[in-house]
Design a protein around this motif. Sequence first.
Motif, PDB file in Angstrom:
ATOM      1  N   THR A 139       0.834  -1.204   0.000  1.00  0.00           N
ATOM      2  CA  THR A 139       0.000   0.000   0.000  1.00  0.00           C
ATOM      3  C   THR A 139       0.864   1.248   0.000  1.00  0.00           C
ATOM      4  OG1 THR A 139      -1.706  -1.165   1.240  1.00  0.00           O
ATOM      5  CG2 THR A 139      -1.820   1.246   1.210  1.00  0.00           C
ATOM      6  N   LEU A 140       0.616   2.107  -0.960  1.00  0.00           N
ATOM      7  CA  LEU A 140       1.318   3.387  -1.017  1.00  0.00           C
ATOM      8  C   LEU A 140       0.759   4.311   0.054  1.00  0.00           C
ATOM      9  CD1 LEU A 140       3.309   5.246  -2.648  1.00  0.00           C
ATOM     10  CD2 LEU A 140       1.284   6.049  -3.880  1.00  0.00           C
ATOM     11  N   ARG A 141       1.639   4.933   0.807  1.00  0.00           N
ATOM     12  CA  ARG A 141       1.266   5.923   1.813  1.00  0.00           C
ATOM     13  C   ARG A 141       2.024   7.213   1.556  1.00  0.00           C
ATOM     14  NH1 ARG A 141      -3.273   4.539   4.900  1.00  0.00           N
ATOM     15  NH2 ARG A 141      -3.231   2.279   5.182  1.00  0.00           N
ATOM     16  N   PRO A 142       1.365   8.346   1.778  1.00  0.00           N
ATOM     17  CA  PRO A 142      -0.027   8.518   2.193  1.00  0.00           C
ATOM     18  C   PRO A 142      -0.994   8.192   1.056  1.00  0.00           C
ATOM     19  CG  PRO A 142       0.959  10.638   1.715  1.00  0.00           C
ATOM     20  CD  PRO A 142       2.070   9.637   1.631  1.00  0.00           C
ATOM     21  N   ARG A 143      -2.205   7.817   1.408  1.00  0.00           N
ATOM     22  CA  ARG A 143      -3.230   7.554   0.413  1.00  0.00           C
ATOM     23  C   ARG A 143      -3.756   8.890  -0.115  1.00  0.00           C
ATOM     24  NH1 ARG A 143      -7.126   2.608   2.558  1.00  0.00           N
ATOM     25  NH2 ARG A 143      -5.581   0.941   2.352  1.00  0.00           N
ATOM     26  N   VAL A 144      -3.660   9.061  -1.408  1.00  0.00           N
ATOM     27  CA  VAL A 144      -4.117  10.298  -2.040  1.00  0.00           C
ATOM     28  C   VAL A 144      -4.752   9.961  -3.387  1.00  0.00           C
ATOM     29  CG1 VAL A 144      -2.363  11.787  -0.973  1.00  0.00           C
ATOM     30  CG2 VAL A 144      -1.860  10.651  -3.158  1.00  0.00           C
ATOM     31  N   THR A 145      -5.541  10.893  -3.884  1.00  0.00           N
ATOM     32  CA  THR A 145      -5.992  10.774  -5.263  1.00  0.00           C
ATOM     33  C   THR A 145      -4.786  10.955  -6.178  1.00  0.00           C
ATOM     34  OG1 THR A 145      -8.167  11.664  -4.720  1.00  0.00           O
ATOM     35  CG2 THR A 145      -7.496  11.746  -7.034  1.00  0.00           C
ATOM     36  N   ALA A 146      -4.597  10.040  -7.105  1.00  0.00           N
ATOM     37  CA  ALA A 146      -3.415  10.093  -7.975  1.00  0.00           C
ATOM     38  C   ALA A 146      -3.394  11.407  -8.741  1.00  0.00           C
ATOM     39  CB  ALA A 146      -3.413   8.925  -8.941  1.00  0.00           C
ATOM     40  N   PRO A 147      -2.286  12.161  -8.676  1.00  0.00           N
ATOM     41  CA  PRO A 147      -2.192  13.403  -9.443  1.00  0.00           C
ATOM     42  C   PRO A 147      -2.006  13.103 -10.927  1.00  0.00           C
ATOM     43  CG  PRO A 147      -0.117  12.962  -8.350  1.00  0.00           C
ATOM     44  CD  PRO A 147      -1.080  11.913  -7.885  1.00  0.00           C
ATOM     45  N   PRO A 148      -2.262  14.084 -11.796  1.00  0.00           N
ATOM     46  CA  PRO A 148      -2.051  13.866 -13.232  1.00  0.00           C
ATOM     47  C   PRO A 148      -0.589  13.533 -13.524  1.00  0.00           C
ATOM     48  CG  PRO A 148      -3.291  15.881 -12.835  1.00  0.00           C
ATOM     49  CD  PRO A 148      -2.782  15.430 -11.511  1.00  0.00           C
ATOM     50  N   VAL A 149      -0.377  12.554 -14.382  1.00  0.00           N
ATOM     51  CA  VAL A 149       0.973  12.184 -14.834  1.00  0.00           C
ATOM     52  C   VAL A 149       1.077  12.502 -16.316  1.00  0.00           C
ATOM     53  CG1 VAL A 149       2.621  10.310 -15.168  1.00  0.00           C
ATOM     54  CG2 VAL A 149       1.208  10.371 -13.094  1.00  0.00           C
ATOM     55  N   TRP A 150       2.022  13.362 -16.666  1.00  0.00           N
ATOM     56  CA  TRP A 150       2.299  13.742 -18.049  1.00  0.00           C
ATOM     57  C   TRP A 150       3.567  13.039 -18.505  1.00  0.00           C
ATOM     58  CZ3 TRP A 150      -0.280  17.886 -20.784  1.00  0.00           C
ATOM     59  CH2 TRP A 150      -1.273  18.542 -20.039  1.00  0.00           C
ATOM     60  N   LEU A 151       3.609  12.677 -19.774  1.00  0.00           N
ATOM     61  CA  LEU A 151       4.826  12.098 -20.336  1.00  0.00           C
ATOM     62  C   LEU A 151       5.514  13.121 -21.226  1.00  0.00           C
ATOM     63  CD1 LEU A 151       6.649   9.619 -20.627  1.00  0.00           C
ATOM     64  CD2 LEU A 151       5.255   8.912 -22.578  1.00  0.00           C
ATOM     65  N   LEU A 152       6.797  13.387 -20.947  1.00  0.00           N
ATOM     66  CA  LEU A 152       7.609  14.214 -21.831  1.00  0.00           C
ATOM     67  C   LEU A 152       7.972  13.333 -23.013  1.00  0.00           C
ATOM     68  CD1 LEU A 152       7.749  15.653 -19.047  1.00  0.00           C
ATOM     69  CD2 LEU A 152      10.037  16.402 -19.681  1.00  0.00           C
ATOM     70  N   ALA A 153       7.351  13.588 -24.147  1.00  0.00           N
ATOM     71  CA  ALA A 153       7.287  12.575 -25.195  1.00  0.00           C
ATOM     72  C   ALA A 153       8.176  12.879 -26.386  1.00  0.00           C
ATOM     73  CB  ALA A 153       5.852  12.396 -25.672  1.00  0.00           C
ATOM     74  N   THR A 154       8.883  11.861 -26.841  1.00  0.00           N
ATOM     75  CA  THR A 154       9.448  11.814 -28.182  1.00  0.00           C
ATOM     76  C   THR A 154       8.424  11.098 -29.056  1.00  0.00           C
ATOM     77  OG1 THR A 154      10.512   9.702 -27.716  1.00  0.00           O
ATOM     78  CG2 THR A 154      11.770  11.711 -27.214  1.00  0.00           C
ATOM     79  N   GLY A 155       8.782  10.834 -30.300  1.00  0.00           N
ATOM     80  CA  GLY A 155       7.855  10.118 -31.170  1.00  0.00           C
ATOM     81  C   GLY A 155       7.436   8.782 -30.593  1.00  0.00           C
ATOM     82  N   GLU A 156       8.398   8.011 -30.092  1.00  0.00           N
ATOM     83  CA  GLU A 156       8.098   6.718 -29.485  1.00  0.00           C
ATOM     84  C   GLU A 156       7.288   6.905 -28.207  1.00  0.00           C
ATOM     85  OE1 GLU A 156      10.517   2.836 -27.699  1.00  0.00           O
ATOM     86  OE2 GLU A 156      11.569   4.367 -28.865  1.00  0.00           O
ATOM     87  N   GLY A 157       7.634   7.955 -27.450  1.00  0.00           N
ATOM     88  CA  GLY A 157       6.917   8.218 -26.213  1.00  0.00           C
ATOM     89  C   GLY A 157       5.453   8.549 -26.434  1.00  0.00           C
ATOM     90  N   LEU A 158       5.131   9.161 -27.571  1.00  0.00           N
ATOM     91  CA  LEU A 158       3.732   9.463 -27.867  1.00  0.00           C
ATOM     92  C   LEU A 158       2.899   8.181 -27.951  1.00  0.00           C
ATOM     93  CD1 LEU A 158       3.994  12.314 -30.526  1.00  0.00           C
ATOM     94  CD2 LEU A 158       2.964  12.477 -28.261  1.00  0.00           C
ATOM     95  N   ALA A 159       3.467   7.155 -28.550  1.00  0.00           N
ATOM     96  CA  ALA A 159       2.751   5.881 -28.646  1.00  0.00           C
ATOM     97  C   ALA A 159       2.517   5.293 -27.257  1.00  0.00           C
ATOM     98  CB  ALA A 159       3.536   4.903 -29.519  1.00  0.00           C
ATOM     99  N   THR A 160       3.530   5.399 -26.387  1.00  0.00           N
ATOM    100  CA  THR A 160       3.383   4.912 -25.016  1.00  0.00           C
ATOM    101  C   THR A 160       2.301   5.692 -24.286  1.00  0.00           C
ATOM    102  OG1 THR A 160       5.702   4.240 -24.912  1.00  0.00           O
ATOM    103  CG2 THR A 160       4.567   4.586 -22.823  1.00  0.00           C
TER     104      THR A 160
END
Length: 321
Positions: A149-170
């Motif tokens: 269990t991850l602590r503290p328990r929170v609503t997951a914040p937004p995760v952005w990907l710094l993307a290259t071309g391959e990263g966009l597909a991910t």
Amino acid sequence: MPTAPALSILDRSRVRSGQEDADALLATVRRARRVEALGADGFWVAEHHAVPGVVGPAPTVLLAAVAAATTRVRVGTAGIMLPNHRPFVVAEQVAVLAALHPGRVEVGVGRSLGFTAPVRHALGALASADADERLAELLDWLHGRGPVTLRPRVTAPPVWLLATGEGLATAARLGLPVVVGGRLLREADPLRRYRSEHPGGRVSLLLDVVVARDEAAARRELLPQAVALARARSRGEFGPLPTPEDAAAAHLSARERADVERHLADAVAGTAQEVQTRLQELLDRTGADELLLAATPHEEEVEARNDTRLVELVRDLRTAG
């Protein structure tokens, strides 16, 4: 209905010539306060390790200081480089930040390794090809899908990907928003594929922008960081940011001069009207709905003036909505 794009400022914690490392970090915190007072939506910090000219090796630690010094502005990382970190440790750090500053934390993650081989060894970095696995693991931890269990328990914040071309597909596969810059701002197909695979996916444009009385003055303020980056690529030296005068007088190889010109060409520089027109064109062409703008003039007063102008002119821009 068209809406104004969200605007965040990226601060890279650059050391200016004649400045101590600690001063650069304090300048980052001061800038966050100014940006919030101006009305910007977000303030993001970067990650660099063992580089004399950049002092942001621990973005979550720096983000804690920035968040504590502000009250409203969203705070983010651009980014946490996953090959350098255990995903569970990143998730714990992010969860602490999100618990202390609910609704204000955003997590930008990337795939870059340490600057040199000794730095990569010191970090225990994995190959960047393993970053996708670490990203998936990070998301599992943040969304409560890990074996502990991850602590503290929170609503997951937004995760952005710094993307290259391959990263966009991910990012499309994982349903993540993306931050794009460099060549992706010139190529329509990768973003078109991302949107077709992830309808409604959010796109933020990352680019260096300087507003001045004319294009020549704006390019002058961009020149120090362009020269510093060119030297870093060719010599492995990433020193403090030179003054515009020293940058103009720098002895550069042909390759370095080409790198400088490429950096200046990729940036947006000019009068307020010229910058506004260029940014609107980019928004129209990419369909992006957010801007992550950066630039580090040598003088902090120039940087503050530039931030003020950027916030003012972005208010008049429009996204597709």
